[in-house]
Enzyme design. Sequence first.
Site, short mmCIF file in Angstrom:
data_model
loop_
_atom_site.label_atom_id
_atom_site.label_comp_id
_atom_site.label_asym_id
_atom_site.label_seq_id
_atom_site.Cartn_x
_atom_site.Cartn_y
_atom_site.Cartn_z
N ARG A 154 0.82 -1.22 0.00
CA ARG A 154 0.00 0.00 0.00
C ARG A 154 0.85 1.27 0.00
O ARG A 154 0.46 2.28 0.59
CB ARG A 154 -0.95 0.03 1.22
CG ARG A 154 -1.96 -1.09 1.24
CD ARG A 154 -3.10 -0.80 0.26
NE ARG A 154 -4.17 -1.76 0.42
CZ ARG A 154 -5.23 -1.57 1.19
NH1 ARG A 154 -5.38 -0.44 1.83
NH2 ARG A 154 -6.15 -2.49 1.27
N ARG B 218 -3.18 6.92 0.96
CA ARG B 218 -3.65 8.15 1.60
C ARG B 218 -2.68 8.79 2.59
O ARG B 218 -2.89 9.93 3.00
CB ARG B 218 -4.99 7.89 2.30
CG ARG B 218 -6.13 7.77 1.30
CD ARG B 218 -7.41 7.35 1.98
NE ARG B 218 -7.24 6.00 2.50
CZ ARG B 218 -8.11 5.40 3.31
NH1 ARG B 218 -9.18 6.05 3.70
NH2 ARG B 218 -7.89 4.18 3.73
N ARG C 299 -6.81 12.38 -5.19
CA ARG C 299 -8.11 11.84 -4.75
C ARG C 299 -9.13 12.94 -4.45
O ARG C 299 -10.34 12.68 -4.43
CB ARG C 299 -7.91 10.94 -3.54
CG ARG C 299 -7.44 9.54 -3.92
CD ARG C 299 -8.58 8.69 -4.47
NE ARG C 299 -9.44 8.24 -3.38
CZ ARG C 299 -10.62 8.71 -3.09
NH1 ARG C 299 -11.14 9.68 -3.82
NH2 ARG C 299 -11.33 8.25 -2.10
N ASP D 160 -6.66 -2.21 -7.39
CA ASP D 160 -7.21 -2.86 -6.20
C ASP D 160 -7.52 -4.32 -6.54
O ASP D 160 -7.81 -4.64 -7.69
CB ASP D 160 -8.48 -2.16 -5.72
CG ASP D 160 -8.81 -2.58 -4.29
OD1 ASP D 160 -8.26 -1.98 -3.36
OD2 ASP D 160 -9.60 -3.53 -4.12
N TYR E 221 -14.70 -11.59 -0.23
CA TYR E 221 -15.33 -10.28 -0.44
C TYR E 221 -16.65 -10.43 -1.17
O TYR E 221 -17.64 -9.75 -0.87
CB TYR E 221 -14.40 -9.35 -1.24
CG TYR E 221 -13.48 -8.55 -0.34
CD1 TYR E 221 -13.95 -7.45 0.36
CD2 TYR E 221 -12.15 -8.90 -0.20
CE1 TYR E 221 -13.11 -6.72 1.19
CE2 TYR E 221 -11.30 -8.17 0.63
CZ TYR E 221 -11.79 -7.09 1.32
OH TYR E 221 -10.95 -6.37 2.14
O1 CP3 Z 1 0.10 -1.35 -2.57
C1 CP3 Z 1 -0.18 -0.38 -3.31
O2 CP3 Z 1 0.22 0.79 -3.08
C2 CP3 Z 1 -0.97 -0.64 -4.58
C3 CP3 Z 1 -2.36 -0.38 -4.49
C4 CP3 Z 1 -3.28 -1.31 -3.70
C5 CP3 Z 1 -4.51 -0.85 -3.16
N1 CP3 Z 1 -5.18 -1.91 -2.67
C6 CP3 Z 1 -4.96 0.56 -3.21
C7 CP3 Z 1 -6.09 1.00 -2.36
C8 CP3 Z 1 -3.19 -2.67 -3.44
C9 CP3 Z 1 -2.06 -3.66 -3.74
C10 CP3 Z 1 -4.40 -3.05 -2.79
C11 CP3 Z 1 -4.71 -4.44 -2.42
C12 CP3 Z 1 -5.88 -4.70 -1.56
N2 CP3 Z 1 -7.13 -4.13 -1.62
C13 CP3 Z 1 -5.91 -5.71 -0.57
C14 CP3 Z 1 -4.77 -6.66 -0.25
C15 CP3 Z 1 -3.78 -6.01 0.65
C16 CP3 Z 1 -4.18 -5.94 2.10
O3 CP3 Z 1 -4.28 -4.82 2.60
O4 CP3 Z 1 -4.39 -6.99 2.70
C17 CP3 Z 1 -7.18 -5.69 0.01
C18 CP3 Z 1 -7.67 -6.58 1.14
C19 CP3 Z 1 -7.95 -4.68 -0.68
C20 CP3 Z 1 -9.37 -4.32 -0.47
C21 CP3 Z 1 -9.48 -2.89 -0.10
N3 CP3 Z 1 -9.43 -1.83 -1.00
C22 CP3 Z 1 -9.65 -2.32 1.20
C23 CP3 Z 1 -9.77 -3.13 2.47
C24 CP3 Z 1 -9.71 -0.92 1.04
C25 CP3 Z 1 -9.94 0.12 2.09
C26 CP3 Z 1 -8.62 0.54 2.58
C27 CP3 Z 1 -8.64 1.64 3.60
O5 CP3 Z 1 -7.52 2.03 3.95
O6 CP3 Z 1 -9.69 2.08 4.07
C28 CP3 Z 1 -9.54 -0.64 -0.33
C29 CP3 Z 1 -9.47 0.71 -0.96
C30 CP3 Z 1 -8.09 1.12 -1.36
N4 CP3 Z 1 -7.26 0.33 -2.12
C31 CP3 Z 1 -7.43 2.35 -1.07
C32 CP3 Z 1 -6.17 2.28 -1.71
C33 CP3 Z 1 -5.13 3.34 -1.76
C34 CP3 Z 1 -7.98 3.54 -0.29
C35 CP3 Z 1 -9.00 4.19 -1.16
C36 CP3 Z 1 -9.01 5.70 -1.17
O7 CP3 Z 1 -8.09 6.32 -1.76
O8 CP3 Z 1 -9.97 6.25 -0.62
#
Ligand code: CP3
Length: 340
Positions: A26, A30, A39, A75, A150
């Site tokens: 990640r 943010r 964003r 994502d 999911y």
């Molecule tokens: O790693 C990176 O920088 C690449 C981008 C990336 C995102 N999601 C961006 C994202 C990657 C590799 C993921 C994978 C992902 N997404 C996983 C596996 C990794 C882990 O954390 O276990 C999972 C479970 C998800 C599902 C998901 N998407 C969740 C739980 C959320 C909410 C996250 C939060 O912090 O609230 C997302 C949204 C998301 N995916 C965001 C980002 C940057 C935040 C969205 C925003 O900008 O508002």
Amino acid sequence: MALQNDSFLQACRGVRPAHTPVWMMRQAGRYLPEYRAIRAKVSFNELCRTPELCAEVTLQPIDILGVDAAILFSDILVVFDALGVPVIFDPAPRIESPVRTAADVARLRWGDPREDVAYVYGAIRACKAALADRVPLIGFCGAPFTTLSYLVEGGGSKTFEHVKGLIFREPVVFAGLMEKMTDLLITYLKGQVDAGVDALQVFDSWAGALAPEDYREHVLPHLHRLVTEVQTAGVPVILFARGNANILADVATIPADVLGIDWSIGMDRAIDVVGAERVVQGNLDPTLLLSNKALIERRARAIVESGRRAKAHIFNLGHGISKHTDPALAKHMIQVVQSA
Ligand code: CP3
């Protein structure tokens, strides 16, 4: 074409580079003001579907923090476009109509990711062009179990009772869904290799939801097939199964090029479990980045030292970076690792 910094890929291949390579799960997100600025203008869904913006965000941690690898900005849930299932990011993901009954299963479209998620491949090509071979690009997907969870839970969960209920009550239906999801993800990942990624990471973020024997019986065979089939495309595959160090020995039976280690187990002990002939990635508790330089430095150095016993070690966090992280402290950690 030769990469200017191939320390990450060397480590993936089991060769120890001059310094321990480092990136963060990640790492585009943010906690970076530069990400929040983008964003403020576009939604998360729109960002994921706009290749030029994905490339811009993917490169932010390369330019700002100096990490040794880029991970595609996307994502794990965008692949649901191939099923005809819309996802709302709020920012946590939510699905309006989760897949729980036989009728729900029958409604899934099982399309072709190469068409339905073509924007991901566009983003990969845009990232590769923008990176200009500075560092390698990592593509990814969610593992079949995490992805299906999911779909069945409709979002995050504390108990996973819907997906576990499906496993225990309807094991044949669940196995059929895992089979199809695995096929879909294999196609999706092979497409990412064709589009230009240099490595792949498979996130089984919710592996810890299952007891070890259930993970072994209902998940591991599909994960094994996914990893080994994708490896034939020729790039290294990192497998990160999170949330239960008790399954690490089972996860290590899969011949992934790199095993991701979460923060719930010491790196020393993790290497004992998976064996010193494996390449490991991890595993600083991301919450430690909310502390101070001295503590981060001490804990990061200890992990680098432990990692020297493995065949090779890629430094990472033991899960995704917190949105409350000060980028200056993340940068400090990266510099400590690269100069250790
Ligand atoms: O790693 C990176 O920088 C690449 C981008 C990336 C995102 N999601 C961006 C994202 C990657 C590799 C993921 C994978 C992902 N997404 C996983 C596996 C990794 C882990 O954390 O276990 C999972 C479970 C998800 C599902 C998901 N998407 C969740 C739980 C959320 C909410 C996250 C939060 O912090 O609230 C997302 C949204 C998301 N995916 C965001 C980002 C940057 C935040 C969205 C925003 O900008 O508002």
